[in-house]
Design a protein around this motif. Structure first.
Motif, PDB file in Angstrom:
ATOM      1  N   LEU A 419       1.099  -1.010  -0.309  1.00 54.08           N
ATOM      2  CA  LEU A 419       0.170  -0.123  -0.274  1.00 54.08           C
ATOM      3  C   LEU A 419       0.656   1.386  -0.064  1.00 54.08           C
ATOM      4  O   LEU A 419       0.689   1.780   0.527  1.00 54.08           O
ATOM      5  CB  LEU A 419      -0.925  -0.497   1.136  1.00 54.08           C
ATOM      6  N   GLY A 420       1.950   1.109  -1.044  1.00 51.87           N
ATOM      7  CA  GLY A 420       3.168   2.562  -0.711  1.00 51.87           C
ATOM      8  C   GLY A 420       3.877   2.449   0.158  1.00 51.87           C
ATOM      9  O   GLY A 420       4.181   3.884   0.248  1.00 51.87           O
ATOM     10  N   LYS A 421       3.368   1.719   1.319  1.00 51.61           N
ATOM     11  CA  LYS A 421       4.385   2.324   2.468  1.00 51.61           C
ATOM     12  C   LYS A 421       5.275   0.697   3.023  1.00 51.61           C
ATOM     13  O   LYS A 421       4.884  -0.617   2.372  1.00 51.61           O
ATOM     14  CB  LYS A 421       3.552   2.329   3.477  1.00 51.61           C
ATOM     15  N   THR A 422       6.416   0.741   3.955  1.00 50.43           N
ATOM     16  CA  THR A 422       7.443   0.188   4.339  1.00 50.43           C
ATOM     17  C   THR A 422       7.368  -0.348   5.442  1.00 50.43           C
ATOM     18  O   THR A 422       7.238  -1.469   6.045  1.00 50.43           O
ATOM     19  CB  THR A 422       9.104   0.670   4.614  1.00 50.43           C
ATOM     20  N   HIS A 423       6.286  -0.005   6.326  1.00 53.59           N
ATOM     21  CA  HIS A 423       5.391  -0.791   7.882  1.00 53.59           C
ATOM     22  C   HIS A 423       4.287  -0.069   7.915  1.00 53.59           C
ATOM     23  O   HIS A 423       3.582   1.020   8.008  1.00 53.59           O
ATOM     24  CB  HIS A 423       6.434   0.203   9.155  1.00 53.59           C
ATOM     25  N   ILE A 424       3.275  -1.330   7.939  1.00 53.97           N
ATOM     26  CA  ILE A 424       1.927  -0.746   8.027  1.00 53.97           C
ATOM     27  C   ILE A 424       1.281  -1.730   9.046  1.00 53.97           C
ATOM     28  O   ILE A 424       1.843  -2.678   9.687  1.00 53.97           O
ATOM     29  CB  ILE A 424       1.182  -1.675   6.333  1.00 53.97           C
ATOM     30  N   THR A 425      -0.054  -1.088   8.905  1.00 57.53           N
ATOM     31  CA  THR A 425      -0.666  -1.528  10.757  1.00 57.53           C
ATOM     32  C   THR A 425      -2.205  -2.133  10.086  1.00 57.53           C
ATOM     33  O   THR A 425      -2.991  -1.553   9.494  1.00 57.53           O
ATOM     34  CB  THR A 425      -1.151  -0.930  11.626  1.00 57.53           C
TER      35      THR A 425
END
Length: 509
Positions: A419-425
């Motif tokens: 989703l375009g991020k290196t760290h997601i929740t």
């Protein structure tokens, strides 16, 4: 007589009490095993992160061997490693002493032989309490531990701009403040079973390795960004070397690989000339005949928003009479993107020759070059530099040419994203649908790639290899609170480049 019980009823009651006690013991053991599993997962994560960090240290050392500009980065990176190792090893020695005292060792998650858990050691509260607390307060070990964490927090936070999100994260992550009238040492270790104390210590170690990696990556990334901005932009004076006496003539001064949104300024003869669409235009002095010189400085705003040190430039031209006695010579070659060409990509190249009266020929010392009429596409071959030679014929029939050397660089490393991020929740039931992708943020070329495979590490579970782009069942056993690690991300770009992208962390909520 209602208070009397038969021997059979007494036996039933006794068995019921025994059953309740056994259930309670089973619950306690499950809790202890869960804490043990968390500790083992954190310990393994720290080792994997340390291996990943060593990759960045190796890249910095390699660049420092061939580029003196990287030696300052190397010195800073070595300091980060030394500070991280110091507090990490202090905590590790504390853990080893505790485990040796209780004759306990963390289980090997890769061992096929299942060993029975030492529950008496895991539940022991005396060892860590005595290690951390004395009758008069915290022990010297506890004081040294808190000081090590405090010193590390101060060192790491100072590496980022004050008030930045990175500095705030560091201060929160390694905070040792008192809370609810209890000190940090009391909250972490007082009357805690040994397994909980080990988990808390291992969590600190995991955070140390993670933030060590974040800072080293930032040092390398900032240096690469600075190198592109400070070395890619150079002043280019575009003016004919011959002008006619008394006739209007202009010179265009622009930035190499120039960006029409670039904020900068040109100064000539003490007069500041504003940029319009990335370039400044000044009127040349065409009075009289003879050689003349135009000189000045240029500066532009870097990624921090500050003007860089002014860069000087100079250009010579000659004012002649109407009749052209001597043909001009020389050539101008510029890269459409920047003053480097990238390996594995089609790099657009433009070439002009002053005074040319006919087609321009462009040759490259290596690689593949195609195109015509001053517009070409170049794909680098081997080596670190390439020399272009542009040539043409003037109206008098004389052949003129010029050469220019360009650097050849590899495409910057890709980063793994979801989703375009290196760290997601994400919630546990949403992990399977997540798609792993790669991108090249802030890279001047349009790049696209397809993920071919990756690995997924769920705490307490073996590492799973996945072919394709979707996580699917690889993280089916992830639970709320887990940190799922997606790494060893292999990709193939649209231009045929293959490589490995940086890892992704998924927090399960």
């Amino acid at each position: 007589m209602a208070g009397k019980q038969t021997p059979r009823q007494k036996m039933i009651n006794l068995m019921y009490l025994v059953f309740i006690a056994m259930m309670a013991m089973q619950v306690d053991r499950q809790v202890l095993r869960s804490f043990e599993g968390i500790t083992v997962t954190l310990d393994e994560s720290s080792k994997l992160t340390a291996e990943n960090n060593n990759t960045f240290y190796g890249q910095i050392d390699l660049k420092a061997d061939s580029d003196t500009d990287y030696q300052a980065i190397q010195q800073r990176a070595n300091q980060v490693k030394a500070e991280s190792d110091k507090v990490y090893n202090f905590i590790e020695s504390l853990k080893v002493n505790l485990m040796q005292e209780l004759n306990y060792a963390l289980p090997d998650i890769y061992s096929e032989e299942e060993k029975e858990t030492n529950y008496s050691s895991l539940s022991n509260t005396d060892a860590i309490t005595k290690r951390m607390f004395a009758s008069g307060g915290p022990t010297e070990t506890a004081t040294d531990l808190q000081k090590s964490v405090d010193d590390y927090r101060t060192f790491m936070a100072a590496a980022y701009p004050a008030g930045s999100k990175d500095a705030e994260r560091i201060n929160k992550l390694f905070s040792t403040e008192d809370r609810q009238r209890r000190t940090w040492i009391q909250r972490m270790f007082y009357d805690q079973p040994m397994v909980a104390g080990l988990a808390n210590l291992t969590k600190i170690q995991s955070d140390i390795r993670t933030e060590e990696g974040n800072l080293v990556r930032a040092l390398l990334s900032n240096k690469l960004e600075e190198e592109i901005e400070l070395k890619a932009f150079e002043p280019i004076v575009m003016a004919s070397p011959l002008v006619l006496s008394g006739k209007p003539a202009d010179a265009n001064i622009a930035f190499g690989a120039f960006d029409n949104t670039l904020q900068g300024k040109i100064t000539v003869g003490g007069q500041e000339i504003p940029l319009v669409n990335g370039k400044a235009t000044i009127a040349l002095n065409t009075s009289g005949s003879g050689k003349k010189t135009i000189s000045g400085t240029m500066t532009y705003k870097d990624h921090t928003g500050e003007f860089i040190e002014p860069i000087p430039f100079t250009h010579e031209y000659e004012v002649i009479a109407e009749t052209l006695m001597q043909p001009p010579s020389g050539a101008v070659i510029s890269a459409d993107k920047m003053n480097v060409v990238y390996r594995g990509l089609d790099n657009p190249i433009s070439a002009t020759v002053n005074g040319a009266d006919g087609p321009i020929s462009l040759r490259a010392s290596s690689g593949n070059l195609s195109g015509s009429n001053g517009k070409y596409v170049f794909r680098p071959g081997t080596g670190n530099t390439v020399t272009f030679t542009a040539s043409a014929t003037t109206s008098t029939g004389k052949s003129v040419s010029g050469t220019q050397e360009f650097r050849i660089k590899p495409v910057p490393p890709a980063r793994g994203v979801i989703l375009g991020k290196t760290h997601i929740t994400v919630p546990a039931n949403g992990i399977a649908a997540q798609t792993v992708r790669v991108d090249w943020p802030d890279f001047l070329f349009e790049m696209s790639a397809t993920v071919t495979s990756f690995k997924v590490k769920v705490p307490g579970q073996p590492t799973t290899s996945v072919n394709g782009t979707t996580i699917g069942a690889a993280a089916s056993k992830a639970k709320k609170g887990d940190a799922v690690f997606v790494f060893d991300i292999k990709y193939k770009s649209s231009t045929g480049i293959t490589g490995e992208a940086s890892p992704i962390t998924i927090e399960v909520r």
